[in-house]
Design an enzyme around this catalytic site. Structure first.
Site, PDB file in Angstrom:
ATOM      1  N   GLY A  47       0.824  -1.198   0.000  1.00  0.00           N
ATOM      2  CA  GLY A  47       0.000   0.000   0.000  1.00  0.00           C
ATOM      3  C   GLY A  47       0.856   1.245   0.000  1.00  0.00           C
ATOM      4  CD  GLN A  52       3.566   5.810   2.519  1.00  0.00           C
ATOM      5  OE1 GLN A  52       2.598   5.240   2.012  1.00  0.00           O
ATOM      6  NE2 GLN A  52       4.561   5.155   3.099  1.00  0.00           N
ATOM      7  CB  CYS A 103       5.526   2.272   7.283  1.00  0.00           C
ATOM      8  SG  CYS A 103       5.016   3.752   6.400  1.00  0.00           S
ATOM      9  CG  LEU A 104       6.706   1.138   1.223  1.00  0.00           C
ATOM     10  CD1 LEU A 104       6.013   1.468  -0.092  1.00  0.00           C
ATOM     11  CD2 LEU A 104       7.809   0.108   1.007  1.00  0.00           C
ATOM     12  CG  HIS A 145      -0.164   1.304   7.544  1.00  0.00           C
ATOM     13  ND1 HIS A 145       0.839   0.915   8.417  1.00  0.00           N
ATOM     14  CD2 HIS A 145       0.445   2.066   6.596  1.00  0.00           C
ATOM     15  CE1 HIS A 145       1.994   1.452   8.014  1.00  0.00           C
ATOM     16  NE2 HIS A 145       1.786   2.145   6.899  1.00  0.00           N
ATOM     17  CD  GLU A 146      -0.928   2.311   2.860  1.00  0.00           C
ATOM     18  OE1 GLU A 146      -0.480   3.461   2.711  1.00  0.00           O
ATOM     19  OE2 GLU A 146      -0.193   1.341   3.083  1.00  0.00           O
ATOM     20  CG  HIS A 149       0.639   6.992   5.493  1.00  0.00           C
ATOM     21  ND1 HIS A 149       1.825   7.391   6.064  1.00  0.00           N
ATOM     22  CD2 HIS A 149       0.775   5.667   5.257  1.00  0.00           C
ATOM     23  CE1 HIS A 149       2.642   6.348   6.168  1.00  0.00           C
ATOM     24  NE2 HIS A 149       2.024   5.287   5.686  1.00  0.00           N
TER      25      HIS A 149
HETATM   26 NI    NI Z   1       2.929   3.420   5.637  1.00  0.00          NI
END
Ligand code: NI
Length: 181
Positions: A47, A52, A103-104, A145-146, A149
């Site tokens: 995701g 991000q 998380c990225l 989670h997404e 953000h």
């Molecule tokens: Ni994340």
């Protein structure tokens, strides 16, 4: 249409509330989606939220690969790549599940996070059409989670005991020791 850099924890964009999208069909948003697909594919994540890649708009993309089902006893089905614009999440019931997340924007780390086990989410798809889905398990976790953000929340902020946050490789080792004991 290009792979973008993923910004990391510490960057101020990740702490901001992202703006609503007024017209999903705007070419700017369609170009953003292309960048998000390309970036997610390159990063091999499940995701990605627009903030991000340093675009403060309420847009997320995600999917649930079939192999993720093994992680959850009561797993839901594989979920194809989904675009969710201006999302709204409602919990269904009050069941909470704890699981490790990564998380990225926080590379190499993992942490234990409590999330709603069952949710209903709604928003606009890539064509600007409203839709609604129910989700549980990993699917529900990814969406929560997404969408966090978009409100300037990174998962480490939700880790209740900082001892449950650390480098993924180290955590993996301690789990193995526990399993073997
Ligand atoms: Ni994340």
């Amino acid at each position: 249409m290009a792979i973008q850099d993923v910004i990391r924890m510490g960057h101020s964009t990740l702490l901001k509330r992202a703006e609503e999208v007024s017209d999903p069909k705007n070419p700017e948003i369609q170009a953003l989606l292309e960048d998000m697909y390309d970036t997610l594919e390159e990063q091999q994540g499940v995701g990605l939220a627009a903030p991000q890649i340093n675009v403060s708009k309420r847009v997320v993309i995600f999917y649930v690969p079939s192999d993720r089902q093994e992680t959850y006893e009561d797993a839901d089905e594989e979920v194809p790549m989904t675009v969710l614009i201006n999302p709204v999440i409602e919990p269904i019931g009050d069941e909470i599940e704890e699981s490790f997340e990564a998380c990225l924007s926080v590379p190499g780390m993992s942490g234990l996070v409590a999330r709603w086990a069952n949710i209903r989410y709604s928003g606009l798809d890539k064509d600007g059409k409203p839709f609604e889905r129910e989700a549980k398990g990993f699917h529900a976790r990814v969406v929560q989670h997404e969408c966090d953000h978009l409100d300037g929340v990174l998962y480490p902020m939700r880790v209740e005991d900082i001892r449950d946050f650390g480098f993924s490789e180290e955590l993996r080792d301690s789990f193995m020791e526990e399993d073997e004991a």
